[in-house]
Design a protein around this motif. Structure first.
Motif, short mmCIF file in Angstrom:
data_model
loop_
_atom_site.label_atom_id
_atom_site.label_comp_id
_atom_site.label_asym_id
_atom_site.label_seq_id
_atom_site.Cartn_x
_atom_site.Cartn_y
_atom_site.Cartn_z
N TYR A 217 7.16 0.30 -3.57
CA TYR A 217 6.16 -0.34 -4.43
C TYR A 217 6.38 0.07 -5.89
O TYR A 217 6.35 -0.77 -6.80
CB TYR A 217 4.75 0.06 -3.98
CG TYR A 217 3.65 -0.70 -4.68
CD1 TYR A 217 3.24 -1.95 -4.24
CD2 TYR A 217 3.03 -0.16 -5.82
CE1 TYR A 217 2.25 -2.66 -4.90
CE2 TYR A 217 2.05 -0.87 -6.49
CZ TYR A 217 1.66 -2.11 -6.02
OH TYR A 217 0.69 -2.81 -6.69
N LEU A 229 8.65 -6.26 -3.62
CA LEU A 229 7.25 -6.29 -3.16
C LEU A 229 7.15 -6.98 -1.81
O LEU A 229 6.39 -6.56 -0.94
CB LEU A 229 6.37 -7.02 -4.18
CG LEU A 229 5.94 -6.24 -5.41
CD1 LEU A 229 5.17 -7.16 -6.36
CD2 LEU A 229 5.09 -5.04 -5.03
N VAL A 232 7.87 -4.65 0.96
CA VAL A 232 6.92 -3.55 1.15
C VAL A 232 5.62 -4.02 1.80
O VAL A 232 5.04 -3.33 2.64
CB VAL A 232 6.63 -2.89 -0.23
CG1 VAL A 232 5.45 -1.94 -0.15
CG2 VAL A 232 7.86 -2.15 -0.74
N LEU A 233 5.15 -5.23 1.41
CA LEU A 233 3.83 -5.69 1.85
C LEU A 233 3.89 -6.38 3.22
O LEU A 233 4.85 -7.08 3.52
CB LEU A 233 3.25 -6.69 0.83
CG LEU A 233 3.02 -6.17 -0.59
CD1 LEU A 233 2.48 -7.29 -1.47
CD2 LEU A 233 2.05 -4.98 -0.60
N LEU A 301 -2.39 2.90 -1.90
CA LEU A 301 -1.85 2.02 -0.88
C LEU A 301 -2.37 2.41 0.50
O LEU A 301 -2.63 3.58 0.77
CB LEU A 301 -0.32 2.11 -0.85
CG LEU A 301 0.45 1.89 -2.15
CD1 LEU A 301 1.95 1.92 -1.88
CD2 LEU A 301 0.05 0.58 -2.82
N VAL A 311 -3.52 -2.98 -1.08
CA VAL A 311 -3.22 -2.34 -2.37
C VAL A 311 -4.49 -2.42 -3.20
O VAL A 311 -5.07 -3.49 -3.36
CB VAL A 311 -2.09 -3.08 -3.12
CG1 VAL A 311 -1.87 -2.45 -4.50
CG2 VAL A 311 -0.80 -3.07 -2.31
#
Length: 331
Positions: A217, A229, A232-233, A301, A311
């Motif tokens: 992130y 991103l 990661v998400l 997070l 987030v």
């Protein structure tokens, strides 16, 4: 002179008996009010009151429950005139309107929840069970839900379920009956079940997978890389930021909003890893027109085995100092 000499040993004994509870009382006040700074002030007030009434402490209750009685009542008094502290998701549903940058809420219109630096309340490292309990009872999702309970129900739930006081001890702390405590706990549990999302498997901040997600992130922002991103998400991730009312649900919405209106160009952002509320976090710096990296806020997070599910960015430059970092970063 004589009274001063008499007070000094009392003061020493008071400090010896009470100081070891300061960190857990800070965590308690934070759970009650949802603000690290307010909690710090309320703990100070609690210790002042405890010192003033120390000569009358007769030992009928343990020193710990006596301090909790004082601190809980200080919190209840402080909460009476105040609006509850919330996150954007506590105000409205996720945003699905026209594509535009989020607009900040007017100052003072909403009282926002604040994160709590783990360093403020870290229990002894040699007590791993205490570490896990502390983390779980300070997760941002739980703190946000607690704020929606009436203040006395909130106190009952925290005293009974988090701190494991008996119904009788809780009744003594709140100057009420055991029956009232049992009924208040039932109502608080029912309301919390309505408010709390389904519990999900979270990674501890010490887990290497959690650190890898935080590093990813941070790298996405520092490199201005929307593709990072996406890695990661989670697909169902949510993104919210104070002081903005609108928040995003779903990875595609989150990434689009950040890419279009926030990421900027490589080097605009710098983040330093930390922990808050038992979760991976970072303090955030943004490069200003003069090229200086200035304090911008903090981000927390929610890491899971399948990616970051939530987030929360707190746009408050003062938080950077709260976490013990400088206002301006050297180049």
């Amino acid at each position: 002179m004589t009274s001063h000499l008499r007070a000094a040993p009392n003061r020493d004994r008071f400090t010896t008996e009470t100081e070891r509870f300061r960190r857990e009382l800070l965590a308690h006040c934070y759970r009650m009010v949802g603000s690290a700074h307010d909690a710090e002030d309320l703990v100070q007030e609690s210790y002042l009151r405890a010192w003033r009434s120390y000569s009358g402490y007769e030992g009928r209750a343990s020193i710990r429950s006596w301090l909790y009685k004082i601190a809980t009542n200080v919190c209840l008094t402080a909460l009476k005139p105040r609006p509850i502290r919330v996150l954007p998701s506590g105000l409205t549903g996720s945003y699905d309107g026209p594509d535009r940058p989020p607009s900040p809420v007017a100052p003072g219109e909403v009282s926002w929840l604040e994160p709590l630096p783990d360093a403020w309340i870290a229990p002894p490292a040699d007590d791993p069970a205490a570490v896990v309990v502390e983390r779980e009872s300070l997760r941002l999702a739980l703190i946000a839900s607690l704020q929606h309970l009436p203040a006395r129900q909130r106190a009952i739930l925290i005293l009974r379920e988090v701190l494991a006081f008996s119904a009788a001890e809780t009744a003594e702390i709140l100057d009420t009956t055991t029956a009232a405590v049992k009924s208040g706990l039932q109502r608080a549990r029912a309301r919390l079940d309505e408010l709390k999302p389904e519990p999900e498997k979270l990674l501890e901040p010490t887990d290497q997978r959690a650190r890898a997600l935080l590093d990813g992130y941070i790298a996405a922002f520092e490199r201005s890389d929307a593709g990072l991103l996406e890695q990661v998400l989670r697909t169902d991730a949510t993104l919210e930021a104070t002081p903005f009312r609108e928040w995003q649900a779903g990875r595609a919405m989150c990434v689009h909003m950040l890419d279009a209106y926030v990421l900027g160009t490589p080097g605009d952002w710098r983040m330093i890893a930390t922990t808050a509320n038992g979760q991976p976090a970072a303090v955030v710096y943004h490069r200003d027109a003069d090229g200086a990296l200035r304090a911008d806020g903090a981000v927390v997070l929610t890491p899971t085995p399948t990616g970051v599910s939530r987030v929360i960015k707190f746009h408050d430059p003062a938080l950077v100092a709260t976490f013990g970092f400088p206002d301006v970063l050297a180049h």
